[in-house]
Design a protein around this motif. Sequence first.
Motif, mmCIF file in Angstrom:
data_model
loop_
_atom_site.group_PDB
_atom_site.id
_atom_site.type_symbol
_atom_site.label_atom_id
_atom_site.label_comp_id
_atom_site.label_asym_id
_atom_site.label_seq_id
_atom_site.Cartn_x
_atom_site.Cartn_y
_atom_site.Cartn_z
ATOM 1 N N LYS A 1 8.130 -12.812 -52.271
ATOM 2 C CA LYS A 1 9.188 -12.790 -53.285
ATOM 3 C C LYS A 1 9.681 -11.366 -53.501
ATOM 4 O O LYS A 1 10.871 -11.133 -53.694
ATOM 5 N N LYS A 2 8.770 -10.405 -53.477
ATOM 6 C CA LYS A 2 9.142 -9.013 -53.655
ATOM 7 C C LYS A 2 10.036 -8.566 -52.501
ATOM 8 O O LYS A 2 11.042 -7.877 -52.721
ATOM 9 N N LYS A 3 9.686 -8.966 -51.272
ATOM 10 C CA LYS A 3 10.504 -8.608 -50.117
ATOM 11 C C LYS A 3 11.884 -9.242 -50.211
ATOM 12 O O LYS A 3 12.889 -8.600 -49.909
ATOM 13 N N LYS A 4 11.953 -10.503 -50.648
ATOM 14 C CA LYS A 4 13.246 -11.167 -50.805
ATOM 15 C C LYS A 4 14.090 -10.455 -51.857
ATOM 16 O O LYS A 4 15.285 -10.260 -51.673
ATOM 17 N N VAL B 1 18.708 -7.056 -53.241
ATOM 18 C CA VAL B 1 19.212 -5.847 -53.897
ATOM 19 C C VAL B 1 19.909 -4.958 -52.871
ATOM 20 O O VAL B 1 20.980 -4.401 -53.139
ATOM 21 N N THR B 2 19.314 -4.836 -51.686
ATOM 22 C CA THR B 2 19.921 -4.031 -50.631
ATOM 23 C C THR B 2 21.281 -4.601 -50.226
ATOM 24 O O THR B 2 22.245 -3.857 -50.067
ATOM 25 N N ILE B 3 21.362 -5.913 -50.089
ATOM 26 C CA ILE B 3 22.637 -6.534 -49.719
ATOM 27 C C ILE B 3 23.673 -6.335 -50.819
ATOM 28 O O ILE B 3 24.839 -6.047 -50.541
ATOM 29 N N ILE B 4 23.263 -6.462 -52.074
ATOM 30 C CA ILE B 4 24.198 -6.260 -53.187
ATOM 31 C C ILE B 4 24.716 -4.826 -53.193
ATOM 32 O O ILE B 4 25.915 -4.592 -53.384
ATOM 33 N N ILE B 5 23.840 -3.864 -52.965
ATOM 34 C CA ILE B 5 24.269 -2.462 -52.918
ATOM 35 C C ILE B 5 25.231 -2.250 -51.753
ATOM 36 O O ILE B 5 26.276 -1.598 -51.904
ATOM 37 N N TYR B 6 24.898 -2.818 -50.600
ATOM 38 C CA TYR B 6 25.757 -2.679 -49.422
ATOM 39 C C TYR B 6 27.139 -3.280 -49.686
ATOM 40 O O TYR B 6 28.162 -2.661 -49.391
ATOM 41 N N LEU B 7 27.175 -4.483 -50.249
ATOM 42 C CA LEU B 7 28.468 -5.122 -50.527
ATOM 43 C C LEU B 7 29.254 -4.371 -51.594
ATOM 44 O O LEU B 7 30.483 -4.307 -51.547
ATOM 45 N N SER B 8 28.556 -3.784 -52.574
ATOM 46 C CA SER B 8 29.244 -2.991 -53.592
ATOM 47 C C SER B 8 29.910 -1.766 -52.978
ATOM 48 O O SER B 8 31.061 -1.446 -53.287
ATOM 49 N N ILE B 9 29.181 -1.092 -52.100
ATOM 50 C CA ILE B 9 29.756 0.087 -51.435
ATOM 51 C C ILE B 9 30.945 -0.327 -50.567
ATOM 52 O O ILE B 9 31.986 0.332 -50.565
ATOM 53 N N LEU B 10 30.790 -1.434 -49.852
ATOM 54 C CA LEU B 10 31.883 -1.935 -49.019
ATOM 55 C C LEU B 10 33.102 -2.283 -49.867
ATOM 56 O O LEU B 10 34.244 -1.974 -49.505
ATOM 57 N N GLY B 11 32.867 -2.909 -51.028
ATOM 58 C CA GLY B 11 33.968 -3.235 -51.936
ATOM 59 C C GLY B 11 34.666 -1.995 -52.470
ATOM 60 O O GLY B 11 35.891 -1.948 -52.558
#
Length: 196
Positions: free
Chosen positions: A90-93, A98-108
């Motif tokens: 669960k911690k890894k998920k 969180v990593t994907i959200i940060i990546y998509l935020s930067i992309l946005g």
Amino acid sequence: HVFVCQSPLLGCFPFWLQNFEDVRCKCICPPYKDNSGHIYNKNISQKDCDCLHVVDPMPVRGPDVEAYCLRCECKYEEKRSFITKGIKKKKKKFIFFVTIIIYLSILGLLLLYMVYLTLVEPILKRRLFGHSQLIQSDDDVGVSTWFALAVMASLCPHLIQRATNVLNKVEYAQQRWKLQVQEQRKSVFDRHVVLS
């Protein structure tokens, strides 16, 4: 099936899911006579967790067995490795999301910045500096236009048609404006020649 409840967070789980290697008796025996100290582990029930059941092979014989066992300290240990593995998963998920959200935020943010540079900034420059400073070469316009189209195509493939239409309209407007500027230059040059 026997169910064991740990806590409200971990919930209840069937006892048969528990791995047998997770339950053990650990005996720490210090040095005794000619024998060096040793740690013994054995998968055994809690009631049998003592030196006589865990220490195998017994390093001493006869009457020394009781003296040796009195020096040993035996503890019963239970580990729920499948629960800790579940928590780690669960911690890894969570870290992955969180990593994907940060990546998509930067992309946005980069996409918004690109839209700002291609649409809003030229309008602001026209209002602030007038039309004379906005004359660009054809190469600059073409590169920035196609770069914007490529970025939008990679981010939103379904918007390619819309972007192409908008870019065609913008390019048409730019070409029309350039022709007007050239005509104005020519008429100014002709007036200048006539007046000289």
